[in-house]
Design an enzyme around this catalytic site. Structure first.
Site, PDB file in Angstrom:
ATOM      1  N   ARG A 137       0.811  -1.211   0.000  1.00  0.00           N
ATOM      2  CA  ARG A 137       0.000   0.000   0.000  1.00  0.00           C
ATOM      3  C   ARG A 137       0.849   1.267   0.000  1.00  0.00           C
ATOM      4  O   ARG A 137       0.379   2.343  -0.343  1.00  0.00           O
ATOM      5  CB  ARG A 137      -0.942  -0.006   1.213  1.00  0.00           C
ATOM      6  CG  ARG A 137      -1.952  -1.141   1.179  1.00  0.00           C
ATOM      7  CD  ARG A 137      -2.732  -1.257   2.479  1.00  0.00           C
ATOM      8  NE  ARG A 137      -3.661  -2.369   2.463  1.00  0.00           N
ATOM      9  CZ  ARG A 137      -3.378  -3.604   2.830  1.00  0.00           C
ATOM     10  NH1 ARG A 137      -2.150  -3.887   3.250  1.00  0.00           N
ATOM     11  NH2 ARG A 137      -4.280  -4.552   2.783  1.00  0.00           N
ATOM     12  N   ASN A 182      -4.605   5.292   1.551  1.00  0.00           N
ATOM     13  CA  ASN A 182      -3.405   4.518   1.931  1.00  0.00           C
ATOM     14  C   ASN A 182      -2.105   5.209   1.535  1.00  0.00           C
ATOM     15  O   ASN A 182      -2.098   6.022   0.612  1.00  0.00           O
ATOM     16  CB  ASN A 182      -3.468   3.138   1.277  1.00  0.00           C
ATOM     17  CG  ASN A 182      -4.401   2.204   2.005  1.00  0.00           C
ATOM     18  OD1 ASN A 182      -4.466   2.204   3.234  1.00  0.00           O
ATOM     19  ND2 ASN A 182      -5.150   1.417   1.251  1.00  0.00           N
ATOM     20  N   ARG A 184     -11.198  -9.193   8.340  1.00  0.00           N
ATOM     21  CA  ARG A 184     -10.629 -10.285   7.528  1.00  0.00           C
ATOM     22  C   ARG A 184     -10.114 -11.423   8.407  1.00  0.00           C
ATOM     23  O   ARG A 184     -10.254 -12.602   8.068  1.00  0.00           O
ATOM     24  CB  ARG A 184      -9.507  -9.735   6.651  1.00  0.00           C
ATOM     25  CG  ARG A 184     -10.021  -8.866   5.508  1.00  0.00           C
ATOM     26  CD  ARG A 184      -8.907  -8.164   4.768  1.00  0.00           C
ATOM     27  NE  ARG A 184      -9.432  -7.461   3.596  1.00  0.00           N
ATOM     28  CZ  ARG A 184      -8.915  -6.351   3.083  1.00  0.00           C
ATOM     29  NH1 ARG A 184      -7.826  -5.819   3.645  1.00  0.00           N
ATOM     30  NH2 ARG A 184      -9.453  -5.784   2.032  1.00  0.00           N
ATOM     31  N   HIS A 211      -1.830  -0.750   9.130  1.00  0.00           N
ATOM     32  CA  HIS A 211      -2.635  -1.289   8.027  1.00  0.00           C
ATOM     33  C   HIS A 211      -1.656  -1.537   6.881  1.00  0.00           C
ATOM     34  O   HIS A 211      -1.522  -0.738   5.961  1.00  0.00           O
ATOM     35  CB  HIS A 211      -3.728  -0.302   7.619  1.00  0.00           C
ATOM     36  CG  HIS A 211      -4.549  -0.768   6.444  1.00  0.00           C
ATOM     37  ND1 HIS A 211      -5.213  -1.970   6.432  1.00  0.00           N
ATOM     38  CD2 HIS A 211      -4.777  -0.201   5.232  1.00  0.00           C
ATOM     39  CE1 HIS A 211      -5.837  -2.113   5.277  1.00  0.00           C
ATOM     40  NE2 HIS A 211      -5.582  -1.064   4.527  1.00  0.00           N
TER      41      HIS A 211
END
Length: 304
Positions: free
Chosen positions: A89, A121, A152, A176
């Site tokens: 990302r 991101n 997830r 993240h």
């Protein structure tokens, strides 16, 4: 009146707008995109759906002056097209930084004084940048962070057991990004530690963790974008603010202990991030969280 602004009407922004309209989660919705025609086209599409929806929402393509009295602004801009399959990302950062800088300047000029939630991101670096540029307190600036990664993780755990993912408690913590990790000491099924169940059934925790970490790319590698789950995460955090839920949820927030934004659980309400939750992590998990914070700091320094 619940007024929301969406900045960036790509795959994610458009899906967020649809979720809001279908759920009746706002009374007024302002769509802003650097290409105004894109925002207008999305508005036309949403208008065409209104007679088929359960709720009425005032929707229009606007500009930053329209956000002066917005309660919440959602930053959903990005350049996911720059990421290669199996990439990172962080690839988006170079393209996103100038746009984030411009957005922050325009939000400041508009005198926006609400809550900002960002999906852009690399999320932790972006919300850290927003916190430096915006005339807002840090607790009013938050990112989706590992809210989606936690979902997830729950999906992967639930899949191993054949249960509803909403029956899984626990968190994916940290960045993240690649340094996130499953905090297994927090993961429980009906109050029972999942590590015990996994040991009994021969379930490989490392495989679950890696599948959760790569969950976004499992979607992206075929679709070339992700939109549904991140939109649900964004709208979910937005609704916690609107309802003053006082709900403990995970998001990217500023933590003085690490000196940057990072994802750990926090109490979310109408004042944004109202309290940080100190988890009783194992020593190994504490080290992983610190390592993830260090990784975020390195990326922030690289940007600087």
């Amino acid at each position: 009146m619940r007024k929301v602004g969406i900045i960036g009407v790509g795959h994610v922004g458009a899906t967020v707008a649809l979720d809001i309209v279908q759920g009746g989660f706002a009374d007024e919705l302002v769509l802003i995109d650097k290409n105004r025609e894109v925002a207008e086209a999305e508005v036309f599409d949403l208008w065409d759906s209104l007679s088929l929806q359960a709720f009425h929402v005032k929707i229009y393509a606007g500009d930053y002056a329209d956000l002066a009295d917005a309660d919440i602004v959602l930053s959903t801009l990005g350049h996911i097209e720059l990421i290669k399959p199996g990439g990172d990302r962080f690839t988006e950062l170079r393209a996103n930084i100038p746009e984030i800088t411009e957005v922050a300047e325009k939000l400041n000029s508009s005198a926006f004084n609400g809550i900002l939630i960002a999906t852009t991101n690399p999320n932790d670096v972006i919300v850290d940048l927003y916190s430096k540029l915006l005339n807002l307190p840090k607790n009013h600036i938050l990112g989706t962070g590992t809210y989606l990664d936690t979902a997830r993780l729950k999906r992967q755990v639930a899949g191993c057991l054949g249960i509803d993912s909403r029956s899984v408690e626990g968190y994916a913590l940290g960045e993240h990004g690649n340094s996130q990790f499953a905090a297994w000491s927090t993961v429980r099924i009906g109050g029972r530690p999942f590590t015990e169940i996994a040991a009994e059934r021969g379930i490989d925790l490392d495989t679950i963790e890696e599948n959760a970490r790569q969950g976004g790319f499992a979607v992206f590698n075929t679709k070339r974008y992700t939109n549904v789950a991140i939109a649900a995460a964004t709208v979910g955090l937005m609704n916690l603010v609107f309802s003053d839920a006082k709900n403990i949820a995970i998001c990217s927030h500023y933590d003085e202990k690490f000196g940057s934004y990072i994802s750990t659980p926090a109490l979310i309400g109408k004042d944004g991030v109202e309290q940080l939750i100190d988890l009783p992590l194992t020593k190994d998990e504490q080290q992983k969280l610190q390592a993830s914070a260090d990784e975020i700091q390195e990326k922030i320094k690289l940007f600087n």
